[in-house]
Design an enzyme around this catalytic site. Structure first.
Site, PDB file in Angstrom:
ATOM      1  N   CYS A  86      60.830  27.482 -25.057  1.00  0.00           N
ATOM      2  CA  CYS A  86      62.180  28.023 -24.895  1.00  0.00           C
ATOM      3  C   CYS A  86      63.256  27.183 -25.579  1.00  0.00           C
ATOM      4  CB  CYS A  86      62.513  28.212 -23.421  1.00  0.00           C
ATOM      5  SG  CYS A  86      62.045  26.859 -22.352  1.00  0.00           S
ATOM      6  N   ARG A 116      50.264  20.647 -21.841  1.00  0.00           N
ATOM      7  CA  ARG A 116      50.587  20.403 -20.435  1.00  0.00           C
ATOM      8  C   ARG A 116      49.566  19.442 -19.836  1.00  0.00           C
ATOM      9  NH1 ARG A 116      52.420  26.506 -18.456  1.00  0.00           N
ATOM     10  NH2 ARG A 116      54.044  26.750 -20.051  1.00  0.00           N
ATOM     11  N   GLN A 127      50.833  30.009 -26.716  1.00  0.00           N
ATOM     12  CA  GLN A 127      51.450  31.122 -25.988  1.00  0.00           C
ATOM     13  C   GLN A 127      51.990  32.161 -26.968  1.00  0.00           C
ATOM     14  OE1 GLN A 127      54.417  28.854 -23.725  1.00  0.00           O
ATOM     15  NE2 GLN A 127      53.521  29.681 -21.868  1.00  0.00           N
ATOM     16  N   ASP A 169      54.739  33.666 -27.074  1.00  0.00           N
ATOM     17  CA  ASP A 169      55.978  33.442 -26.350  1.00  0.00           C
ATOM     18  C   ASP A 169      57.160  34.080 -27.070  1.00  0.00           C
ATOM     19  OD1 ASP A 169      57.434  32.468 -24.287  1.00  0.00           O
ATOM     20  OD2 ASP A 169      57.235  30.352 -24.806  1.00  0.00           O
ATOM     21  N   HIS A 186      61.598  34.968 -26.505  1.00  0.00           N
ATOM     22  CA  HIS A 186      62.810  34.857 -25.705  1.00  0.00           C
ATOM     23  C   HIS A 186      63.814  35.870 -26.230  1.00  0.00           C
ATOM     24  CE1 HIS A 186      60.743  31.056 -24.984  1.00  0.00           C
ATOM     25  NE2 HIS A 186      61.283  31.149 -23.774  1.00  0.00           N
ATOM     26  N   LYS A 218      60.611  35.865 -11.714  1.00  0.00           N
ATOM     27  CA  LYS A 218      59.761  36.452 -12.749  1.00  0.00           C
ATOM     28  C   LYS A 218      58.952  37.619 -12.203  1.00  0.00           C
ATOM     29  CE  LYS A 218      56.197  32.936 -11.913  1.00  0.00           C
ATOM     30  NZ  LYS A 218      55.144  32.096 -12.498  1.00  0.00           N
ATOM     31  N   HIS A 229      62.679  35.218 -20.723  1.00  0.00           N
ATOM     32  CA  HIS A 229      61.472  34.546 -21.206  1.00  0.00           C
ATOM     33  C   HIS A 229      60.307  35.498 -20.941  1.00  0.00           C
ATOM     34  CE1 HIS A 229      63.442  30.413 -20.498  1.00  0.00           C
ATOM     35  NE2 HIS A 229      64.207  31.242 -19.817  1.00  0.00           N
TER      36      HIS A 229
END
Length: 620
Positions: free
Chosen positions: A319, A348, A366, A368, A370, A449, A495
């Site tokens: 992000c 992670r 990911q 991912d 946004h 979420k 997100h």
């Protein structure tokens, strides 16, 4: 039902022949069935077939297993032994590795204890007295657990010669446990602390009926057969090497091809929906992670490094890079929404005890994105992501369920921001008519979420897609756009991931399809099998022709019988085997075998290409 003072509940159940009752509930509190009422009370009896009853049964099974371990080993020390979904486990130290043969002995001893029908007896004593009791037993784990309990009086349970620290409740006696099975042994750190010596965790299953136990054991066999770690080795997709490090995946050619196909599919699907590709750095200054709140709320999951005397955080999420893209210039209300997509590699810090093949790793990618939008666009954007999820789940053939995860204790932002964000997610779901559950307190630290839990071929649920609504990070990073009135306004940030972790999704695909991938994502779509060496020239020409048409083809050149070559292709789960011999060379055709379908007869090359293209287009 109302029951009179002085009544022993166990005797009442026996007298009235109430079946399958193992505990009771009074004023919302579950108590042992062998309790005597000190006043008239409304009593709710708990059946072993209920969710609460099964939990009690399974917790009691853990105690019975611990007693059996004490009998088998004599010098065991015990940590915790809770009930879990479908069964139970107990963490313990027996002074050596527990083997499969030991499991058989422990299970045999459990059956003896069940047959002896020892009563579960509850006692209460001062905490200090309990500490002394377990110190005398030499069980330092129970002593440490007791010292962490903030109560002056604690409860213990005894069945036969075994005493354990426990809040209860339990089944009335060991004979109530009838249908159980010990399953496996794994390593586990006490309190999850990797600096402590590793204990051994014995897992078991327990059910109210033999039918339910048999059904679950059959399910476990199916899970074992589909295990992506085993299939990953068998199909030569990936490996995990201790020399490289735990939780770090090495992708082999076929696995890398599978990744490429999924990632390329994702790129095309995002472009169709108006997303723009971006890419952020792998490390960012620690000051940015402090500003975002990750440092205070997520740093135990992060890695940090120092360069030129400055601290950097290796990104666990994408992000902040996307925020920097948005901030790179002034934005007008006319250009919103902005949808930034990245196949972003993140790291992670997962504890070694929870690492599991591709499902739980330390480095992953990911899908991912946004979305930065105006508040009036938020509903449509959330609905757009929900429709994206639906389209993708349909393509892979997954059913799924939806949950809204609300504000956790460890969070940032105001009550008003959280209320706005949560209501936005609820409204979008209700506008689409989708059913959902509420999962209290499990949101991200910066916003609530929607979690998407897909169901695989054998009914397991997996968390993949998520949609998070965030009013807090735009405020922290002073994100703005110029509205039509000429004033600066703050955008909302969504997100979202569709597949989630690519590694995890591939593990789910492997297990869902049992490694038998549909043609469109099969790393190898077909293997050409010449009957003998004299057919190799034709096989090579066929190989080049199909490869030039964009198909993923292999040529079998091992000097084996045709039967063996076909079995190799079957074992490696290659969708099509293309056999060429005298007849095929003469007629310029190929004999086609489809995995699980068998012989489809001879086809000319154009017919084969047409068939494959249709199968790929239909994503089968």
């Amino acid at each position: 039902m109302k029951i009179e003072k002085g009544t022993n509940l166990l005797e009442y159940v026996k007298k009235n022949k109430l079946k399958d009752i193992i505990a009771a509930k009074i004023d919302g509190k579950i108590i042992d069935l062998d309790s005597t009422l000190d006043e008239d009370k409304e009593v709710e009896f708990i059946s072993v077939n209920s969710e609460e009853g099964l939990e009690i049964l399974r917790h009691s099974a853990a105690h019975i297993m611990a007693q059996a371990v004490q009998h088998v080993f004599g010098n065991a020390k015990f940590a915790i032994g809770p009930a879990i979904e479908n069964g139970f486990y107990y963490d313990m130290d027996v002074g050596r590795t527990i083997t499969d043969e030991d499991l058989k002995k422990i299970e045999k001893e459990m059956k003896k204890i069940v047959g002896a029908n020892y009563k579960f007896e509850r006692t209460e004593m001062p905490k200090e007295e309990a500490i002394k009791l377990f110190e005398e037993k030499g069980d330092e784990y129970k002593v440490e657990i007791l010292k962490d309990i903030d109560e002056d009086v604690v409860s213990l349970y005894q069945q036969g010669d075994f005493v354990d620290l426990c809040r209860g409740p339990h089944i009335p006696s060991t004979g109530y446990l009838k249908h159980f099975k010990l399953l496996s042994v794994a390593g586990a750190y006490f309190k999850g602390d990797e600096t402590r010596p590793m204990l051994q965790r014995i897992y078991g299953a327990a059910f109210a009926t033999k039918e339910d136990l048999d059904k679950y054991l059959k399910f476990l066999e199916e899970v074992k057969k589909r295990d992506h770690r085993k299939l990953g080795r068998q199909l030569d997709l990936f490996s995990i090497n201790d020399e490289v490090g735990p939780g770090l995946i090495i992708w082999h050619p076929k696995g890398a091809m599978l990744r490429y196909l999924i990632e390329e599919f994702e790129r095309k699907e995002h472009l169709k929906r108006g997303y723009e590709f971006v890419k952020g750095p792998e490390i960012l200054r620690t000051e940015l992670w402090k500003r975002s709140g990750h440092f205070d709320h997520y740093r135990e999951n992060m890695y940090f490094t120092e360069i030129d005397g400055q601290s950097f955080g290796i990104k666990p999420m994408n992000c902040l890079g996307h925020i920097q893209v948005y901030k790179s210039k002034k934005r007008s209300y006319r250009e919103l929404p902005k949808r930034y997509f990245e196949l972003g590699v993140v790291h992670r810090h997962e504890k070694s005890g929870v690492l599991h093949g591709l499902l739980r790793v330390r480095e992953f990618t990911q899908d991912d994105a946004h979305i930065f939008c105006r508040p009036d666009q938020l509903n449509d954007e959330i609905i757009g992501v929900l429709e994206f999820v639906q389209d993708v789940m349909d393509i892979f053939g997954f059913e799924y369920e939806l949950e809204i995860s609300t504000r956790p204790e460890n969070s940032i932002g105001t009550d008003e921001q959280w209320e706005l964000a949560t209501n936005a997610l609820i409204n979008a779901l209700e506008n689409t008519g989708r059913k959902y559950e509420i999962n209290e307190g499990d949101g991200a630290f910066y916003g609530p979420k929607i979690d998407v839990k897909l169901k695989d071929a054998i009914g397991r649920k997996w968390q993949c897609a998520t949609i998070q609504c965030d009013f807090t990070l735009p405020e922290r990073f002073e994100l703005t756009y110029i509205d039509e009135d000429g004033k600066e306004k703050q955008p909302v940030m969504v997100h979202r991931v569709i597949l989630g972790s690519i590694e995890r999704f591939i593990a789910i695909l492997i297990e869902n399809y049992e490694g038998d991938f549909p043609l469109w994502i099969a790393p190898v779509q077909g293997r050409i099998i010449p009957v003998s060496e004299k057919h190799l020239d034709y096989a090579h020409r066929l190989y080049e022709e199909l490869k030039d048409k964009g198909f993923r083809i292999e040529l079998e050149e091992r000097n084996e019988t045709v039967g063996k070559k076909i079995r190799f292709a079957e074992t490696e789960k290659i969708p099509y085997a293309l056999i060429v011999g005298d007849k095929e060379v003469e007629s310029n055709t190929v004999s086609v075998r489809r995995r699980k379908e068998g012989d489809l007869g001879c086809m000319d090359i154009d017919s084969l290409v047409e068939k494959w293209n249709k199968e790929i287009a239909d994503r089968r």
